[in-house]
Design a protein around this motif. Sequence first.
Motif, PDB file in Angstrom:
ATOM      1  N   TYR A  79       0.876  -1.164   0.000  1.00  0.00           N
ATOM      2  CA  TYR A  79       0.000   0.000   0.000  1.00  0.00           C
ATOM      3  C   TYR A  79       0.912   1.212   0.000  1.00  0.00           C
ATOM      4  O   TYR A  79       1.891   1.267   0.756  1.00  0.00           O
ATOM      5  N   SER A  80       0.604   2.194  -0.835  1.00  0.00           N
ATOM      6  CA  SER A  80       1.414   3.399  -0.914  1.00  0.00           C
ATOM      7  C   SER A  80       0.508   4.612  -1.033  1.00  0.00           C
ATOM      8  O   SER A  80      -0.345   4.655  -1.916  1.00  0.00           O
ATOM      9  N   MET A  81       0.693   5.572  -0.154  1.00  0.00           N
ATOM     10  CA  MET A  81      -0.090   6.798  -0.233  1.00  0.00           C
ATOM     11  C   MET A  81       0.655   7.871  -1.018  1.00  0.00           C
ATOM     12  O   MET A  81       0.113   8.473  -1.931  1.00  0.00           O
ATOM     13  N   SER A  82       1.908   8.090  -0.671  1.00  0.00           N
ATOM     14  CA  SER A  82       2.646   9.199  -1.275  1.00  0.00           C
ATOM     15  C   SER A  82       3.594   8.764  -2.387  1.00  0.00           C
ATOM     16  O   SER A  82       4.287   9.592  -2.962  1.00  0.00           O
ATOM     17  N   GLY A  83       3.628   7.488  -2.688  1.00  0.00           N
ATOM     18  CA  GLY A  83       4.461   6.996  -3.778  1.00  0.00           C
ATOM     19  C   GLY A  83       5.794   6.419  -3.350  1.00  0.00           C
ATOM     20  O   GLY A  83       6.470   5.772  -4.142  1.00  0.00           O
ATOM     21  N   ASN A  84       6.201   6.626  -2.093  1.00  0.00           N
ATOM     22  CA  ASN A  84       7.480   6.085  -1.633  1.00  0.00           C
ATOM     23  C   ASN A  84       7.502   4.561  -1.651  1.00  0.00           C
ATOM     24  O   ASN A  84       8.445   3.947  -2.133  1.00  0.00           O
ATOM     25  N   VAL A  85       6.455   3.959  -1.121  1.00  0.00           N
ATOM     26  CA  VAL A  85       6.397   2.495  -1.071  1.00  0.00           C
ATOM     27  C   VAL A  85       6.249   1.931  -2.483  1.00  0.00           C
ATOM     28  O   VAL A  85       6.898   0.936  -2.831  1.00  0.00           O
ATOM     29  N   LYS A  86       5.435   2.567  -3.309  1.00  0.00           N
ATOM     30  CA  LYS A  86       5.246   2.092  -4.684  1.00  0.00           C
ATOM     31  C   LYS A  86       6.574   2.108  -5.451  1.00  0.00           C
ATOM     32  O   LYS A  86       6.928   1.126  -6.110  1.00  0.00           O
ATOM     33  N   LYS A  87       7.293   3.213  -5.359  1.00  0.00           N
ATOM     34  CA  LYS A  87       8.568   3.317  -6.065  1.00  0.00           C
ATOM     35  C   LYS A  87       9.545   2.250  -5.562  1.00  0.00           C
ATOM     36  O   LYS A  87      10.244   1.614  -6.347  1.00  0.00           O
ATOM     37  N   THR A  88       9.576   2.047  -4.260  1.00  0.00           N
ATOM     38  CA  THR A  88      10.465   1.034  -3.683  1.00  0.00           C
ATOM     39  C   THR A  88      10.054  -0.356  -4.144  1.00  0.00           C
ATOM     40  O   THR A  88      10.909  -1.175  -4.513  1.00  0.00           O
ATOM     41  N   ALA A  89       8.758  -0.643  -4.151  1.00  0.00           N
ATOM     42  CA  ALA A  89       8.269  -1.945  -4.622  1.00  0.00           C
ATOM     43  C   ALA A  89       8.686  -2.178  -6.072  1.00  0.00           C
ATOM     44  O   ALA A  89       9.130  -3.279  -6.440  1.00  0.00           O
ATOM     45  N   GLU A  90       8.553  -1.152  -6.884  1.00  0.00           N
ATOM     46  CA  GLU A  90       8.938  -1.275  -8.297  1.00  0.00           C
ATOM     47  C   GLU A  90      10.435  -1.511  -8.449  1.00  0.00           C
ATOM     48  O   GLU A  90      10.863  -2.295  -9.303  1.00  0.00           O
ATOM     49  N   ARG A  91      11.245  -0.878  -7.612  1.00  0.00           N
ATOM     50  CA  ARG A  91      12.695  -1.068  -7.674  1.00  0.00           C
ATOM     51  C   ARG A  91      13.072  -2.488  -7.247  1.00  0.00           C
ATOM     52  O   ARG A  91      13.947  -3.115  -7.842  1.00  0.00           O
ATOM     53  N   ILE A  92      12.412  -3.001  -6.227  1.00  0.00           N
ATOM     54  CA  ILE A  92      12.669  -4.380  -5.787  1.00  0.00           C
ATOM     55  C   ILE A  92      12.227  -5.356  -6.871  1.00  0.00           C
ATOM     56  O   ILE A  92      12.939  -6.313  -7.192  1.00  0.00           O
ATOM     57  N   ALA A  93      11.066  -5.105  -7.461  1.00  0.00           N
ATOM     58  CA  ALA A  93      10.564  -5.984  -8.531  1.00  0.00           C
ATOM     59  C   ALA A  93      11.518  -6.000  -9.715  1.00  0.00           C
ATOM     60  O   ALA A  93      11.758  -7.058 -10.322  1.00  0.00           O
ATOM     61  N   ALA A  94      12.081  -4.846 -10.053  1.00  0.00           N
ATOM     62  CA  ALA A  94      13.026  -4.779 -11.175  1.00  0.00           C
ATOM     63  C   ALA A  94      14.266  -5.614 -10.902  1.00  0.00           C
ATOM     64  O   ALA A  94      14.832  -6.219 -11.804  1.00  0.00           O
ATOM     65  N   LYS A  95      14.694  -5.666  -9.647  1.00  0.00           N
ATOM     66  CA  LYS A  95      15.893  -6.426  -9.282  1.00  0.00           C
ATOM     67  C   LYS A  95      15.619  -7.915  -9.101  1.00  0.00           C
ATOM     68  O   LYS A  95      16.522  -8.729  -9.237  1.00  0.00           O
ATOM     69  N   THR A  96      14.392  -8.266  -8.748  1.00  0.00           N
ATOM     70  CA  THR A  96      14.108  -9.663  -8.389  1.00  0.00           C
ATOM     71  C   THR A  96      13.181 -10.397  -9.353  1.00  0.00           C
ATOM     72  O   THR A  96      13.079 -11.614  -9.286  1.00  0.00           O
ATOM     73  N   GLY A  97      12.478  -9.652 -10.192  1.00  0.00           N
ATOM     74  CA  GLY A  97      11.487 -10.280 -11.061  1.00  0.00           C
ATOM     75  C   GLY A  97      10.173 -10.564 -10.352  1.00  0.00           C
ATOM     76  O   GLY A  97       9.308 -11.261 -10.890  1.00  0.00           O
ATOM     77  N   ALA A  98       9.998 -10.037  -9.138  1.00  0.00           N
ATOM     78  CA  ALA A  98       8.761 -10.259  -8.373  1.00  0.00           C
ATOM     79  C   ALA A  98       7.573  -9.601  -9.061  1.00  0.00           C
ATOM     80  O   ALA A  98       7.711  -8.584  -9.741  1.00  0.00           O
ATOM     81  N   ASP A  99       6.406 -10.182  -8.857  1.00  0.00           N
ATOM     82  CA  ASP A  99       5.157  -9.572  -9.304  1.00  0.00           C
ATOM     83  C   ASP A  99       4.735  -8.525  -8.275  1.00  0.00           C
ATOM     84  O   ASP A  99       5.158  -8.578  -7.116  1.00  0.00           O
ATOM     85  N   LEU A 100       3.884  -7.595  -8.698  1.00  0.00           N
ATOM     86  CA  LEU A 100       3.408  -6.520  -7.834  1.00  0.00           C
ATOM     87  C   LEU A 100       1.901  -6.598  -7.637  1.00  0.00           C
ATOM     88  O   LEU A 100       1.161  -6.863  -8.596  1.00  0.00           O
ATOM     89  N   LEU A 101       1.456  -6.350  -6.420  1.00  0.00           N
ATOM     90  CA  LEU A 101       0.030  -6.249  -6.109  1.00  0.00           C
ATOM     91  C   LEU A 101      -0.165  -5.020  -5.230  1.00  0.00           C
ATOM     92  O   LEU A 101       0.223  -5.013  -4.058  1.00  0.00           O
ATOM     93  N   GLU A 102      -0.734  -3.963  -5.826  1.00  0.00           N
ATOM     94  CA  GLU A 102      -0.998  -2.739  -5.068  1.00  0.00           C
ATOM     95  C   GLU A 102      -2.372  -2.835  -4.436  1.00  0.00           C
ATOM     96  O   GLU A 102      -3.366  -3.134  -5.107  1.00  0.00           O
ATOM     97  N   LEU A 103      -2.436  -2.570  -3.143  1.00  0.00           N
ATOM     98  CA  LEU A 103      -3.702  -2.568  -2.408  1.00  0.00           C
ATOM     99  C   LEU A 103      -4.285  -1.163  -2.450  1.00  0.00           C
ATOM    100  O   LEU A 103      -3.603  -0.191  -2.111  1.00  0.00           O
ATOM    101  N   ILE A 104      -5.553  -1.074  -2.863  1.00  0.00           N
ATOM    102  CA  ILE A 104      -6.211   0.229  -2.973  1.00  0.00           C
ATOM    103  C   ILE A 104      -7.514   0.179  -2.165  1.00  0.00           C
ATOM    104  O   ILE A 104      -8.414  -0.607  -2.496  1.00  0.00           O
TER     105      ILE A 104
END
Length: 165
Positions: free
Chosen positions: A8-33
């Motif tokens: 969950y990301s309100m201001s974009g910090n968590v989203k950006k970090t999740a995307e950076r981790i996914a880019a390094k690991t190949g993980a899928d992303l699930l954003e909770l809204i």
Amino acid sequence: MRSLIVYYSMSGNVKKTAERIAAKTGADLLELIPVKAYPDKGAKKFIRGGKSALMGAKPALQPYSFDAARYDTVIFGTPVWASSFTPPLRTFIEDNRAALEGKRLAAFVCYLGGGDQKAFKKLKKFLDIESLAAEMTLTEPNSKPDADSESEIARFCEALGEAHD
């Protein structure tokens, strides 16, 4: 081994970090809204969000797809609210508690003022586990990007054994 980052990301910090981790690991992303968005500005942002976190709220979430059988590892991402993890993550965990059993779990938090260790402690207690496979804390990575953030993300991915640079 397949990983999913649930965040969950309100201001974009968590989203950006999740995307950076996914880019390094190949993980899928699930954003909770949440169905009803939290205020994202002014005092209401802190009052409503903090109160919801302290009260253990479980807000309704917009529909999402989670097939637990596809994943060995689930990584949680959350801002720190009132020294806790966010209510949308609480809802996801509660709704998927049985499916999360036996999964390798990790977490990262982004914060401004502190409370990260308490947030990890509360998350582990809510998950009913002793420890996480990996933990990471970043301070406002969008407004304060630095080499330390990149090294922390690399360290986190290495701790998971999933760095694919």
